[in-house]
Structure formats: C-alpha cells, structure tokens
Write a protein that holds these residues in place. Sequence first.
Motif, short mmCIF file in Angstrom:
data_model
loop_
_atom_site.label_atom_id
_atom_site.label_comp_id
_atom_site.label_asym_id
_atom_site.label_seq_id
_atom_site.Cartn_x
_atom_site.Cartn_y
_atom_site.Cartn_z
N ALA A 1 37.78 35.59 37.27
CA ALA A 1 38.60 36.62 37.90
C ALA A 1 39.26 36.05 39.16
CB ALA A 1 37.74 37.83 38.25
N GLY A 2 40.56 36.32 39.30
CA GLY A 2 41.32 35.77 40.41
C GLY A 2 42.07 34.50 40.07
N TYR A 3 41.91 34.02 38.83
CA TYR A 3 42.52 32.76 38.41
C TYR A 3 43.27 32.92 37.09
CZ TYR A 3 39.34 30.58 41.80
OH TYR A 3 38.67 30.23 42.95
N GLY A 4 44.18 31.99 36.83
CA GLY A 4 44.88 31.99 35.57
C GLY A 4 45.55 33.33 35.30
N ARG A 5 45.35 33.83 34.09
CA ARG A 5 45.88 35.14 33.72
C ARG A 5 44.82 36.23 33.76
NH1 ARG A 5 48.66 35.25 28.32
NH2 ARG A 5 47.10 33.72 27.66
N SER A 6 43.68 35.92 34.34
CA SER A 6 42.63 36.94 34.50
C SER A 6 43.01 37.91 35.61
CB SER A 6 41.29 36.27 34.83
OG SER A 6 40.85 35.47 33.76
N ASP A 7 42.30 39.05 35.63
CA ASP A 7 42.57 40.05 36.67
C ASP A 7 42.34 39.45 38.05
OD1 ASP A 7 43.21 42.00 34.85
OD2 ASP A 7 41.29 43.06 34.99
N PRO A 8 43.10 39.91 39.06
CA PRO A 8 42.88 39.43 40.44
C PRO A 8 41.61 40.02 41.04
CG PRO A 8 44.54 41.15 40.42
CD PRO A 8 44.21 40.86 38.98
N VAL A 9 41.24 39.50 42.19
CA VAL A 9 40.09 40.00 42.94
C VAL A 9 40.52 40.24 44.39
CG1 VAL A 9 38.37 38.84 41.52
CG2 VAL A 9 39.32 37.67 43.51
N PRO A 10 39.80 41.10 45.11
CA PRO A 10 40.12 41.27 46.54
C PRO A 10 39.85 39.99 47.32
CG PRO A 10 38.73 43.08 45.73
CD PRO A 10 38.73 42.03 44.68
N VAL A 11 40.72 39.71 48.27
CA VAL A 11 40.57 38.56 49.16
C VAL A 11 40.44 39.09 50.58
CG1 VAL A 11 41.69 36.47 50.02
CG2 VAL A 11 41.87 37.07 47.59
N PRO A 12 39.53 38.59 51.40
CA PRO A 12 38.69 37.41 51.17
C PRO A 12 37.54 37.68 50.22
CG PRO A 12 38.14 38.40 53.28
CD PRO A 12 39.33 39.15 52.76
N ARG A 13 37.16 36.64 49.51
CA ARG A 13 36.00 36.74 48.62
C ARG A 13 34.72 36.77 49.46
NH1 ARG A 13 36.22 35.18 43.15
NH2 ARG A 13 38.25 34.42 42.42
N PRO A 14 33.68 37.39 48.94
CA PRO A 14 32.37 37.25 49.61
C PRO A 14 31.92 35.80 49.53
CG PRO A 14 32.12 38.33 47.48
CD PRO A 14 33.60 38.24 47.74
N LEU A 15 31.17 35.35 50.52
CA LEU A 15 30.75 33.96 50.56
C LEU A 15 29.71 33.64 49.49
CD1 LEU A 15 30.66 33.29 54.40
CD2 LEU A 15 32.59 33.25 52.79
N THR A 16 29.20 34.66 48.83
CA THR A 16 28.25 34.48 47.74
C THR A 16 28.94 34.55 46.38
OG1 THR A 16 27.79 36.85 47.82
CG2 THR A 16 26.29 35.40 49.04
N TYR A 17 30.25 34.29 46.34
CA TYR A 17 30.98 34.48 45.08
C TYR A 17 30.47 33.57 43.97
CZ TYR A 17 33.90 30.28 45.90
OH TYR A 17 34.35 29.00 46.10
N MET A 18 30.03 32.36 44.28
CA MET A 18 29.51 31.49 43.23
C MET A 18 28.15 31.97 42.72
SD MET A 18 30.76 27.62 44.18
CE MET A 18 30.93 27.76 45.96
N HIS A 19 27.34 32.54 43.61
CA HIS A 19 26.09 33.14 43.17
C HIS A 19 26.36 34.24 42.15
CE1 HIS A 19 24.85 31.17 46.89
NE2 HIS A 19 23.58 31.43 46.63
N HIS A 20 27.32 35.12 42.48
CA HIS A 20 27.63 36.24 41.59
C HIS A 20 28.13 35.74 40.24
CE1 HIS A 20 28.70 40.38 40.59
NE2 HIS A 20 29.87 39.91 40.13
N GLU A 21 28.96 34.72 40.26
CA GLU A 21 29.50 34.20 39.00
C GLU A 21 28.38 33.66 38.11
OE1 GLU A 21 32.51 34.21 37.71
OE2 GLU A 21 33.61 35.04 39.42
N GLY A 22 27.44 32.93 38.71
CA GLY A 22 26.37 32.34 37.91
C GLY A 22 25.31 33.31 37.46
N LEU A 23 25.00 34.27 38.32
CA LEU A 23 23.90 35.19 38.03
C LEU A 23 24.32 36.41 37.23
CD1 LEU A 23 22.18 35.14 41.55
CD2 LEU A 23 21.47 33.88 39.49
N VAL A 24 25.56 36.85 37.40
CA VAL A 24 26.02 38.10 36.79
C VAL A 24 27.12 37.87 35.76
CG1 VAL A 24 27.06 40.37 37.25
CG2 VAL A 24 25.40 39.41 38.86
#
Length: 269
Positions: A64-87
């Motif tokens: 999300a936020g990249y390519g043709r995927s849906d955008p995300v609110p910016v700024p991202r939370p600093l735990t964004y990589m945690h969320h991607e891996g865990l959820v």
Amino acid sequence: MTQATEFLTVDGRRLEVARHPGTDHDAPTLIFLHEGLGSVGLWKGFPQAVGQATGCPVLVYSRAGYGRSDPVPVPRPLTYMHHEGLVVLPELMDVAGIGDAILVGHSDGASIALVNAGGVRDPRVRGVVAMAPHVFNEDISVASIREARTAYETGGLRDRLARHHADVDCAFWGWNRAWLDPDFRHWTIEEFLPAIRIPLLLIQGREDEYGTAAQLDAIARQSGGPVETCWLTPCRHSPHKDRPDETLAAIAAFVARVRREVPAAAAQP
C-alpha cells in the motif's frame, strides 16, 4: 512466462499483485517483497527469471502506497515495517490462497520478511531470502536517504519514480520521512531474530551505500535458524540489479536446498 495482474484487498486496501505460474506444481510460491521505493514494475524481469530457474510459482505485489496499490496517509508510522510483516503479509497469503512459500525480500522488503519469520512463525513459510536487509538503523543509511531526498527534490528521481507509482509523492515521502525521522534512528527489528527457525539466505553487496556488514553479522549472530551469507562485489544496494546472474544462482540453489530439507507446512515448529 506469462503474467496476470490483479488487485487483492488486504488490510482494507487494494494491492497490486502479479502472478507468474511455475512449472513444478509441488513447488512453494516465491513471494517477492520490494524495497522502500519499489513496486511490482520496478522488479522488472527478475522474479520471472527466478521462477523459471526454480520451477516455482511467483507472486509479486506492491505494498500500500506503492505502484498501483491504494495510497496510505503520510507520514507513515515508524512501525510500518512491523505492521507489514505481522499483519499485511499473513493476510495477503490468506487472500491469495498461498499455503507454501519462500519469501524473497529486498531492503525494506527483506526487513519485513524477517519480521514475519520471527514474529509470526508462519508454518506456511519455509525460508527467507533477504537481500540488503536492515535490522537496525545506521549512519550510512541516514546519509544515503538524505541524498535520495535531494535527488527527489532537485534531480530527476521524482520523474523516474513517477513512471512506476500512481502516487509518487506518497511512495517517496512515506519512506523518506520515516527513515529520516529522529526517532527512527533507534529503530530495530533485532528482537524478532532469535525466534526465527527457518533457513535464511542473506545477500549483500560489498559496496552497499545503505548498510554495512554489521547488518548481516547481527542477523547471523542472533537468528535461531541456519543462516547462509552471500557477498557480492562490485555490488551496491541492489544485488538483483548489480549482479543479477550471481544473485539468481544463489537464490535458486537456496530454494533447492530448502525444498529438500524443510517440509511444507512444518517450517516453524
């Protein structure tokens, strides 16, 4: 190898997904996780080449936020990589119907794969290929990301990235502002490493401008599973671009070993 592009709704957002069928119907799916400015398109032909070399089906997606995927609110939370891996990643596997996988991540994508391996311990995941991974922040990372900000604001980086992202400012600033946030200097995912039991292949360029050997040393020292390392030179931050043949060969050999040694659905006891 043919490619079918689709959109899957994961964690409430539509994600761009490309699939490449394998020639071996019993093979695990290789899931490619892109870097901090990447997308499905920016991988170019490398995932298909790995699929052809291994016989494995391939799934490539834009977070999300990249390519043709849906955008995300910016700024991202600093735990964004945690969320991607865990959820996000486990839900993506559910929605895509993947029951047997090896993760192939680059940079941020490699870090996300390690979070998943240690934090979820998903029995569907048999191994991880981590290209230029980060498990903590370094001065060299911050310096290079500052240089990227300058290139985006005053050079041609924005125009080049705009060809691959529907919302290029979301893609760039979501990544850049997180990494340059003063609080992100203390970011780490080392707490996930001891719980990893599946095999890891770490690939890094000797001339990587975003990270030092301390990253791979930390992973090898702290991981709870077997770790192989592959150093490439001359090679900077993108082994699959700078040394594609050697990178592909290392991944193909690793996938073959994992398939021999790690049974499906039994990777994380």
